[in-house]
Design a protein around this motif. Structure first.
Motif, PDB file in Angstrom:
ATOM      1  N   THR A   1       0.820  -1.202   0.000  1.00  0.00           N
ATOM      2  CA  THR A   1       0.000   0.000   0.000  1.00  0.00           C
ATOM      3  C   THR A   1       0.858   1.258   0.000  1.00  0.00           C
ATOM      4  O   THR A   1       0.598   2.210  -0.747  1.00  0.00           O
TER       5      THR A   1
ATOM      6  N   GLU B   1       0.954   3.823  -3.174  1.00  0.00           N
ATOM      7  CA  GLU B   1       0.512   5.206  -2.981  1.00  0.00           C
ATOM      8  C   GLU B   1       1.586   6.195  -3.417  1.00  0.00           C
ATOM      9  O   GLU B   1       1.290   7.214  -4.064  1.00  0.00           O
TER      10      GLU B   1
ATOM     11  N   LEU C   1      -6.247   3.042   0.300  1.00  0.00           N
ATOM     12  CA  LEU C   1      -5.873   2.421  -0.962  1.00  0.00           C
ATOM     13  C   LEU C   1      -5.577   0.943  -0.753  1.00  0.00           C
ATOM     14  O   LEU C   1      -4.834   0.568   0.142  1.00  0.00           O
TER      15      LEU C   1
ATOM     16  N   HIS D   1      -3.021  12.434  -6.144  1.00  0.00           N
ATOM     17  CA  HIS D   1      -2.519  11.516  -7.170  1.00  0.00           C
ATOM     18  C   HIS D   1      -2.063  12.335  -8.383  1.00  0.00           C
ATOM     19  O   HIS D   1      -2.731  12.386  -9.420  1.00  0.00           O
TER      20      HIS D   1
END
Length: 460
Positions: free
Chosen positions: A167, A171, A334, A377
């Protein structure tokens, strides 16, 4: 020095292709650009090759790929008569020929940590090394899978430590790109993960959940390498991910990796492998695959089919992906490899529609993706705004396109990614015809400033 022998093999392939030397040179230059190389070969260079000279890697691989695409079949470097030039060295061969996936993963991480070895490994094209996925029969039921006691159908995050690290690095990749923190991932795999993959002294095999989690990390390492402008290194990491997923008996991680390989092949204009791998991913996927996995796989194949102009099939796959999509899923935290976010699906819907010529609908899909996307993002935001801007320009909506470009300025400085740099370069080309438009000229100058300032920051 001995007299060179004419390269009859290359001459025969060139004659079969119907290309002139200049056309082959231009094809090699164009393909090299996809791999982040600035090549300036011309017909004179090809004439030297025909006389017996050999360019340094990765050029022989580029020649083989260019001719293969022209002829519609796989061409290996040996068939061009350009092989045999020293380029990677024994250490590179050791990495690629390691039979055990754990040994190969250790060697890959070690090579990636050294600039010279990393670049040498990235020069080894797919035509130099056979990277065919391990044979896994199509899923027909729970009994299918590899032998040796592997446990199929397990989620890759059964191990809490690996789940957390998958994760974390996913990310970081989504936020900042593949040239950021890749060395940290390689070090983590080498120091903390691979010792857990070695069989115990009494011969007990590694835990399948650890193998699957390691496959996810190897997959991420490949994604980061490809995004940093090292596509061949990315392919080698994906191959290790496939092998580890196979050992773990995890069809879904295997299928997800194949689908990601297909998207990389698509970016490199390798339609044969893009089609092959996107179809194979759906064949291999576990019969109990979640809706998220199925949606991800169908959307990936839809993009490939759309690029190939297969409108009906592409839209059918897009509909299958949408029907499988769980729009009620909580996007946070996420959960890579288990959750396919709506923002990602909408982005791929936009790509499909754009390839099919439905530009207005594509813009709508991209805008919907932006609305659902995390503001952190940065990679996806840059790419999405760039898609919208280019499409709006093609529709004659200059002012709206420039607004999208200004949004790019907000996110691009956070990125360390060759993909975002290439997106800005393409945007500059699209704005070139608008030199007399004051605002367009101002935006284009800012794009030039940003890419020049970033030069070297996202270097492999």
């Amino acid at each position: 020095m001995g007299q060179r022998s004419p390269n009859d093999q290359l001459a025969a392939l060139l004659a079969e292709s119907g290309w002139s030397g200049g056309e082959l040179a231009r094809a090699v230059n164009a393909l090299g650009t996809k791999y982040g190389l600035r090549l300036r070969y011309d017909r004179t260079a090809v004439a030297h090759w025909l006389e017996g000279s050999r360019p340094r890697p990765p050029v022989p691989g580029l020649v083989a790929q260019s001719l293969g695409r022209r002829l519609g079949r796989a061409i290996h470097v040996g068939e061009t008569g350009l092989g045999g030039m020293a380029g990677g060295g024994a250490s590179t061969d050791t990495v690629l020929k390691a039979g055990d996936p754990v040994e190969r993963l250790i060697a890959l991480c070690g090579a990636d940590a050294d600039t010279n070895r990393r670049l040498a490994l990235n020069r080894r094209m797919l035509t130099d090394v056979d990277i065919q996925p391990p044979a896994w029969p199509p899923a027909a039921g729970p009994q299918d899978g590899p032998p040796d006691g592997a446990v199929p159908n397990q989620a890759p995050h059964g191990d809490a430590r690996l789940s957390d690290m998958v994760t974390v690095f996913a990310e970081l990749t989504y936020k900042y790109g593949g040239a950021h923190a890749r060395s940290a991932l390689g070090a983590y795999i080498t120091d903390d993960v691979t010792p857990r993959l070695v069989p115990s002294p009494d011969g007990e095999a590694a835990d399948p959940l650890v193998l699957a989690g390691s496959a996810c990390l190897s997959h991420l390492l490949g994604t980061m390498a490809a995004d940093a402008g090292l596509p061949n290194l990315g392919y080698h990491c994906y191959r290790s991910a496939l092998d580890l997923a196979y050992q773990a008996g995890n069809r879904n991680v295997y299928a997800i990796t194949l689908r990601t390989m297909a998207q990389l092949a698509l970016r490199l204009d390798d339609m044969t492998r893009a089609r092959q791998w996107s179809e194979r991913a759906l064949e291999v996927a576990d019969p109990t695959a979640t809706t998220h996995v199925l949606s991800y796989l169908y959307a990936g194949r839809a993009v490939v089919l759309a690029v190939e102009g297969e409108r009906e099939n592409a839209l059918a796959d897009l509909l299958a992906a949408e029907n499988s999509l769980d729009t009620e899923a909580d996007p946070a935290p996420l959960r890579p490899f288990t959750v396919y976010p709506p923002a990602a699906f909408l982005y791929q819907r936009g790509e499909v529609l754009l390839s099919l010529g439905d530009r207005g609908q594509a813009v709508t899909a991209f805008q919907q993706s932006l609305a659902a996307r995390s503001p952190a993002h940065h990679i996806a935001l840059v790419l999405t705004h760039a898609h919208i801007a280019e499409t709006l320009l093609s529709l004659g909506e200059v002012e709206a396109a420039l607004e999208q470009c200004r949004e790019i300025f907000v996110h691009y400085p956070f990125t360390a990614s060759r993909r975002t740099t290439m997106a800005l370069t393409a945007m500059r080309r699209c704005l070139a015809p608008y030199r007399r438009h004051p605002q367009a000229r101002e935006v284009r100058d800012q794009l030039i400033h940003l890419t020049r300032r970033k030069a070297g920051v996202a270097a492999p």
